[in-house]
Design a protein around this motif. Structure first.
Motif, PDB file in Angstrom:
ATOM      1  N   MET A  89       0.828  -1.207   0.000  1.00 17.85           N
ATOM      2  CA  MET A  89       0.000   0.000   0.000  1.00 17.85           C
ATOM      3  C   MET A  89       0.863   1.257   0.000  1.00 17.85           C
ATOM      4  SD  MET A  89      -3.092  -0.945  -0.293  1.00 17.85           S
ATOM      5  CE  MET A  89      -2.390  -2.241  -1.356  1.00 17.85           C
ATOM      6  N   ARG A  90       2.013   1.210   0.635  1.00 22.34           N
ATOM      7  CA  ARG A  90       2.933   2.345   0.567  1.00 22.34           C
ATOM      8  C   ARG A  90       3.406   2.542  -0.876  1.00 22.34           C
ATOM      9  NH1 ARG A  90       5.349   4.768   4.783  1.00 22.34           N
ATOM     10  NH2 ARG A  90       5.041   2.958   6.157  1.00 22.34           N
ATOM     11  N   GLY A  91       3.696   1.424  -1.544  1.00 25.32           N
ATOM     12  CA  GLY A  91       4.087   1.501  -2.941  1.00 25.32           C
ATOM     13  C   GLY A  91       2.968   1.997  -3.825  1.00 25.32           C
ATOM     14  N   LEU A  92       1.736   1.615  -3.517  1.00 26.68           N
ATOM     15  CA  LEU A  92       0.588   2.060  -4.299  1.00 26.68           C
ATOM     16  C   LEU A  92       0.442   3.575  -4.258  1.00 26.68           C
ATOM     17  CD1 LEU A  92      -1.974   1.236  -5.924  1.00 26.68           C
ATOM     18  CD2 LEU A  92      -3.185   1.131  -3.734  1.00 26.68           C
ATOM     19  N   LEU A  93       0.721   4.167  -3.105  1.00 30.76           N
ATOM     20  CA  LEU A  93       0.614   5.615  -2.965  1.00 30.76           C
ATOM     21  C   LEU A  93       1.772   6.348  -3.636  1.00 30.76           C
ATOM     22  CD1 LEU A  93      -0.628   5.911   0.741  1.00 30.76           C
ATOM     23  CD2 LEU A  93      -1.984   5.927  -1.371  1.00 30.76           C
ATOM     24  N   GLN A  94       2.809   5.589  -3.981  1.00 28.75           N
ATOM     25  CA  GLN A  94       3.966   6.173  -4.672  1.00 28.75           C
ATOM     26  C   GLN A  94       4.268   5.359  -5.924  1.00 28.75           C
ATOM     27  OE1 GLN A  94       6.988   5.835  -1.657  1.00 28.75           O
ATOM     28  NE2 GLN A  94       5.993   7.252  -0.249  1.00 28.75           N
ATOM     29  N   ILE A  95       3.221   5.013  -6.636  1.00 27.64           N
ATOM     30  CA  ILE A  95       3.341   3.986  -7.670  1.00 27.64           C
ATOM     31  C   ILE A  95       4.256   4.377  -8.819  1.00 27.64           C
ATOM     32  CG2 ILE A  95       1.320   4.726  -9.024  1.00 27.64           C
ATOM     33  CD1 ILE A  95       0.689   1.598  -9.168  1.00 27.64           C
ATOM     34  N   GLY A  96       4.405   5.664  -9.081  1.00 23.27           N
ATOM     35  CA  GLY A  96       5.258   6.091 -10.181  1.00 23.27           C
ATOM     36  C   GLY A  96       6.710   5.695 -10.015  1.00 23.27           C
ATOM     37  N   THR A  97       7.131   5.479  -8.767  1.00 22.72           N
ATOM     38  CA  THR A  97       8.530   5.140  -8.511  1.00 22.72           C
ATOM     39  C   THR A  97       8.814   3.645  -8.676  1.00 22.72           C
ATOM     40  OG1 THR A  97       8.136   4.793  -6.138  1.00 22.72           O
ATOM     41  CG2 THR A  97       8.634   7.046  -6.850  1.00 22.72           C
ATOM     42  N   LEU A  98       7.779   2.840  -8.880  1.00 29.81           N
ATOM     43  CA  LEU A  98       7.957   1.386  -8.946  1.00 29.81           C
ATOM     44  C   LEU A  98       8.236   0.865 -10.349  1.00 29.81           C
ATOM     45  CD1 LEU A  98       5.055   0.120  -6.631  1.00 29.81           C
ATOM     46  CD2 LEU A  98       7.493   0.195  -6.076  1.00 29.81           C
ATOM     47  N   ALA A  99       7.848   1.627 -11.359  1.00 31.55           N
ATOM     48  CA  ALA A  99       7.845   1.111 -12.730  1.00 31.55           C
ATOM     49  C   ALA A  99       9.201   0.567 -13.174  1.00 31.55           C
ATOM     50  CB  ALA A  99       7.370   2.187 -13.693  1.00 31.55           C
ATOM     51  N   ASP A 100      10.296   1.244 -12.844  1.00 29.99           N
ATOM     52  CA  ASP A 100      11.617   0.817 -13.295  1.00 29.99           C
ATOM     53  C   ASP A 100      12.222  -0.258 -12.401  1.00 29.99           C
ATOM     54  OD1 ASP A 100      11.587   2.564 -15.458  1.00 29.99           O
ATOM     55  OD2 ASP A 100      12.479   4.198 -14.301  1.00 29.99           O
ATOM     56  N   GLN A 101      12.081  -0.098 -11.091  1.00 38.11           N
ATOM     57  CA  GLN A 101      12.743  -1.019 -10.163  1.00 38.11           C
ATOM     58  C   GLN A 101      12.006  -2.346  -9.992  1.00 38.11           C
ATOM     59  OE1 GLN A 101      13.281   1.190  -6.536  1.00 38.11           O
ATOM     60  NE2 GLN A 101      15.082   2.262  -7.305  1.00 38.11           N
ATOM     61  N   MET A 102      10.677  -2.293  -9.937  1.00 34.59           N
ATOM     62  CA  MET A 102       9.891  -3.514  -9.730  1.00 34.59           C
ATOM     63  C   MET A 102       8.697  -3.509 -10.683  1.00 34.59           C
ATOM     64  SD  MET A 102       9.984  -4.035  -5.564  1.00 34.59           S
ATOM     65  CE  MET A 102       9.719  -2.313  -5.127  1.00 34.59           C
ATOM     66  N   PRO A 103       8.942  -3.759 -11.967  1.00 38.19           N
ATOM     67  CA  PRO A 103       7.871  -3.666 -12.963  1.00 38.19           C
ATOM     68  C   PRO A 103       6.707  -4.637 -12.723  1.00 38.19           C
ATOM     69  CG  PRO A 103       9.843  -4.665 -13.909  1.00 38.19           C
ATOM     70  CD  PRO A 103      10.236  -4.092 -12.586  1.00 38.19           C
ATOM     71  N   ALA A 104       6.996  -5.817 -12.191  1.00 38.80           N
ATOM     72  CA  ALA A 104       5.917  -6.771 -11.941  1.00 38.80           C
ATOM     73  C   ALA A 104       5.021  -6.283 -10.801  1.00 38.80           C
ATOM     74  CB  ALA A 104       6.488  -8.150 -11.608  1.00 38.80           C
TER      75      ALA A 104
END
Length: 224
Positions: free
Chosen positions: A106-121
């Motif tokens: 849920m923390r990642g969901l609120l900052q979802i733009g930062t996940l695309a490169d590091q954890m694409p799945a």
């Protein structure tokens, strides 16, 4: 715990717990008959059997990142198969969706733009199935402290999964005939406390003596 520690634990389990409960495991080898499907996060800090003090064979457990159950038709084969088996084959009577404090998903969901490169799945999973929760929080609680927003996201995510479960035909039918109840829980890691959603109070409240089944508006609003 290291792998060596896990191996030692396996040996200790067999020598102690298993030998002291041999009749239980012999009985379980003939089949399972749990009454509860417990859906929770893959987070290593959450142990459904420890929290509930359930014994082997008493819980049918499903886990994934963020305790997310996509709506019917959008679900992967794993979620659909697990729900179908629990409801149809095992005759589950209660389904619990249990979120938890400090949820990384849920923390990642609120900052979802930062996940695309590091954890694409992870990004793809949350983007496809967490957007409803993200929009509720961003559109209605954007001015709050980040930790308060995270808590709201965790709670809203659990309620979203309850709504998604209601889209499954087998669940819809059993809710209608009152053979099944849905429950929304939230586990607070630092206190060991479990909260359940109380529809009458419109909030998660401390669960002491009983849970609070989430009423189905499509059923409770019908005139008999």
């Amino acid at each position: 715990m290291s792998l060596t520690g896990l191996v030692q634990g396996v040996n200790s389990f067999h020598s102690n717990y298993f030998n002291n409960h041999r009749e239980l495991f012999e009985r379980l080898s003939g089949g399972q008959s749990p009454d509860v499907l417990f859906i929770t996060c893959s987070d290593s800090r959450i142990d459904p059997c420890l929290i509930t003090q359930a014994q082997p064979g008493e819980l049918f457990v499903m886990r994934n990142v963020g305790n997310i159950i996509p709506s019917y038709g959008a679900a992967s084969s794993a979620e659909s198969a697990g729900i179908e088996y629990a409801v149809q084959a095992l005759g589950i009577k209660d389904i619990i969706v249990c979120g938890h404090s400090h949820c990384g998903a849920m923390r990642g969901l609120l900052q979802i733009g930062t996940l695309a490169d590091q954890m694409p799945a992870v990004y793809d999973w949350l983007k496809r199935h967490g957007e409803a929760t993200r929009r509720v929080v961003q559109d209605n609680y954007a001015g709050l402290d980040p930790e308060r927003m995270l808590k709201i996201a965790i709670e809203q995510n659990v309620l979203t999964q309850i709504e998604n479960l209601e889209t499954y035909p087998a669940i819809r039918s059993k809710l209608h005939s009152k053979q099944l109840s849905l429950h929304a829980w939230m586990y607070e890691i630092e206190t060991g406390t479990v909260f359940a959603f109380n529809a009458e109070k419109h909030c998660f409240t401390l669960m002491e003596k009983r849970s609070f089944p989430v009423p189905d508006p499509l059923i409770t609003s019908m005139v008999s």
